[in-house]
Design a protein around this motif. Structure first.
Motif, mmCIF file in Angstrom:
data_model
loop_
_atom_site.group_PDB
_atom_site.id
_atom_site.type_symbol
_atom_site.label_atom_id
_atom_site.label_comp_id
_atom_site.label_asym_id
_atom_site.label_seq_id
_atom_site.Cartn_x
_atom_site.Cartn_y
_atom_site.Cartn_z
ATOM 1 N N TRP A 110 37.637 30.956 26.641
ATOM 2 C CA TRP A 110 37.034 29.761 27.245
ATOM 3 C C TRP A 110 35.528 29.725 27.026
ATOM 4 O O TRP A 110 34.951 28.670 26.777
ATOM 5 C CB TRP A 110 37.347 29.730 28.733
ATOM 6 N N LEU A 111 34.893 30.887 27.126
ATOM 7 C CA LEU A 111 33.453 30.980 26.909
ATOM 8 C C LEU A 111 33.090 30.469 25.520
ATOM 9 O O LEU A 111 32.153 29.678 25.348
ATOM 10 C CB LEU A 111 33.011 32.434 27.078
ATOM 11 N N ALA A 112 33.848 30.926 24.520
ATOM 12 C CA ALA A 112 33.590 30.505 23.145
ATOM 13 C C ALA A 112 33.889 29.020 22.952
ATOM 14 O O ALA A 112 33.108 28.286 22.327
ATOM 15 C CB ALA A 112 34.434 31.348 22.190
ATOM 16 N N ARG A 113 35.003 28.570 23.492
ATOM 17 C CA ARG A 113 35.396 27.168 23.316
ATOM 18 C C ARG A 113 34.406 26.213 23.987
ATOM 19 O O ARG A 113 34.171 25.104 23.498
ATOM 20 C CB ARG A 113 36.795 26.944 23.885
ATOM 21 N N ARG A 114 33.840 26.624 25.102
ATOM 22 C CA ARG A 114 32.920 25.768 25.847
ATOM 23 C C ARG A 114 31.519 25.730 25.239
ATOM 24 O O ARG A 114 30.837 24.704 25.312
ATOM 25 C CB ARG A 114 32.805 26.266 27.288
ATOM 26 N N PHE B 293 45.822 34.347 24.497
ATOM 27 C CA PHE B 293 46.581 33.159 24.103
ATOM 28 C C PHE B 293 46.608 32.116 25.219
ATOM 29 O O PHE B 293 46.679 30.912 24.940
ATOM 30 C CB PHE B 293 47.994 33.564 23.675
ATOM 31 N N GLU B 294 46.518 32.577 26.462
ATOM 32 C CA GLU B 294 46.379 31.633 27.569
ATOM 33 C C GLU B 294 45.071 30.850 27.429
ATOM 34 O O GLU B 294 45.029 29.640 27.676
ATOM 35 C CB GLU B 294 46.392 32.401 28.892
ATOM 36 N N GLY B 295 44.010 31.533 27.012
ATOM 37 C CA GLY B 295 42.724 30.881 26.813
ATOM 38 C C GLY B 295 42.754 29.851 25.705
ATOM 39 O O GLY B 295 42.028 28.850 25.752
ATOM 40 N N LEU B 296 43.593 30.069 24.707
ATOM 41 C CA LEU B 296 43.736 29.094 23.618
ATOM 42 C C LEU B 296 44.543 27.888 24.058
ATOM 43 O O LEU B 296 44.279 26.759 23.615
ATOM 44 C CB LEU B 296 44.406 29.756 22.410
ATOM 45 N N ARG B 297 45.533 28.109 24.930
ATOM 46 C CA ARG B 297 46.425 27.019 25.351
ATOM 47 C C ARG B 297 45.832 26.158 26.453
ATOM 48 O O ARG B 297 45.971 24.931 26.437
ATOM 49 C CB ARG B 297 47.763 27.589 25.866
ATOM 50 N N GLU B 298 45.196 26.793 27.444
ATOM 51 C CA GLU B 298 44.779 26.088 28.655
ATOM 52 C C GLU B 298 43.424 25.401 28.461
ATOM 53 O O GLU B 298 42.590 25.858 27.684
ATOM 54 C CB GLU B 298 44.695 27.077 29.822
ATOM 55 N N PRO B 299 43.179 24.310 29.190
ATOM 56 C CA PRO B 299 41.873 23.622 29.096
ATOM 57 C C PRO B 299 40.740 24.548 29.510
ATOM 58 O O PRO B 299 40.847 25.284 30.497
ATOM 59 C CB PRO B 299 42.018 22.462 30.083
ATOM 60 N N ALA B 300 39.646 24.515 28.757
ATOM 61 C CA ALA B 300 38.510 25.396 29.022
ATOM 62 C C ALA B 300 37.426 24.714 29.845
ATOM 63 O O ALA B 300 36.485 25.364 30.291
ATOM 64 C CB ALA B 300 37.904 25.882 27.702
ATOM 65 N N GLY B 301 37.553 23.409 30.049
ATOM 66 C CA GLY B 301 36.485 22.676 30.719
ATOM 67 C C GLY B 301 35.570 22.006 29.705
ATOM 68 O O GLY B 301 35.825 22.028 28.491
#
Length: 293
Positions: free
Chosen positions: A223-227, A263-271
């Motif tokens: 999530w940190l990376a995606r955000r 993989f949960e971090g890849l699937r779930e919304p990161a904000g």
């Protein structure tokens, strides 16, 4: 500048909470506003009170359920009236009574300073865990330096900067919420400093004691990376942490839990996604910790 201190508690460390609050209330020239957030629990009855003649105060807030560390601290900040907010773990305490005066002095004269990360010491042996020095080359823990992240339970934050970037990411619940905040502060041009003069005592404990440590650690890295990262850096960052995890971990259950979180971090919304500018990444590289590790 007025100083507030936010302490989260689950209500199960009564003596330790007393000690933490006392260490905040007895700060020299502090007059600290202590805000205690019961995270899904009642705040225990305290035996300590502000000193006679002091303008220090104690305020308590109860959340209906355990909302996690970032949401609990965000709620505490909402209740604060201070210009500077100290975050203190309920089982930690300040090593001396000069922390508040030192913090106030620095924030008053350094308007671009957003966060001071404290030196955390083991009260039994005086040692410092490497993870408590927020830089890649920890080296001498008594050496202060600019850094790119900080310790969430042992820090001081300029409240206006905290609010400017939206506070801590509440979806994270636990792990890496400070880094998310730090990266956004750096993107706004603020500084973050590890200040060895500000010392907090904390018992020697391992973060892996938490049952969900590996899962949340991995999920929140994703999530940190995606955000926050441009996609090329995000891919490098995540690839590096996959490799580091496989090299470091020897426990198969821990590795399985880590990849389940990944993989949960890849699937779930990161904000909300707000990728940092490349100049911010370059600045982090010059500070010794590029956002790929």
């Amino acid at each position: 500048m007025k100083i507030s201190c936010v302490i989260l508690t689950m209500g199960n460390r009564i003596a330790e909470l007393d000690r933490a609050v006392e260490s905040a209330l007895t700060q020299t020239d502090g007059d600290i506003e202590v805000v205690i957030v019961g995270n899904g629990a009642d705040v225990p009855q305290l035996t300590v009170q502000p000193l006679p003649g002091s303008a220090a105060t104690i305020k308590t807030v109860r959340l209906e359920h355990n909302a996690g560390i970032p949401e609990g601290r965000n709620r505490g900040v909402q209740e604060c009236s201070g210009d500077i907010v100290l975050f203190l773990d309920d089982d930690g305490w300040y090593a001396n009574s000069k922390v508040a005066a030192h913090v106030r002095e620095r924030f008053t004269h350094e308007p671009d300073l957003a966060v001071i990360s404290f030196r955390v010491m083991d009260p039994e042996g005086g040692s410092v865990q490497r993870r408590h020095v927020p830089r890649l080359r920890a080296g001498d823990p008594e050496r202060s330096s600019p850094v790119t992240t900080f310790l969430g339970g042992a820090c001081a934050i300029r409240k206006s900067a905290f609010l400017q970037v939206g506070g801590l990411p509440e979806r994270f619940f636990y792990a890496h919420e400070e880094t998310d905040l730090a990266w956004r502060l750096l993107g706004e041009g603020y500084r973050i400093e590890y200040d060895a003069e500000t010392v907090m005592y904390h018992p020697l404990v391992l973060p892996s004691r938490h049952s969900d440590f590996y899962r949340l650690n991995a999920r929140n890295r994703v999530w940190l990376a995606r955000r926050n990262l441009p996609w090329p850096l995000a891919m490098l960052y995540l690839l590096n942490w996959v490799v580091l995890t496989l090299v470091r971990e020897r426990s198969m259950p821990a590795i399985k839990a880590w990849f389940r979180g990944f993989f949960e971090g890849l699937r779930e919304p990161a904000g909300e996604r707000r990728p940092m500018a490349w100049r911010t990444a370059w600045r982090m590289l010059r500070l010794g910790r590029p956002p790929i590790v």
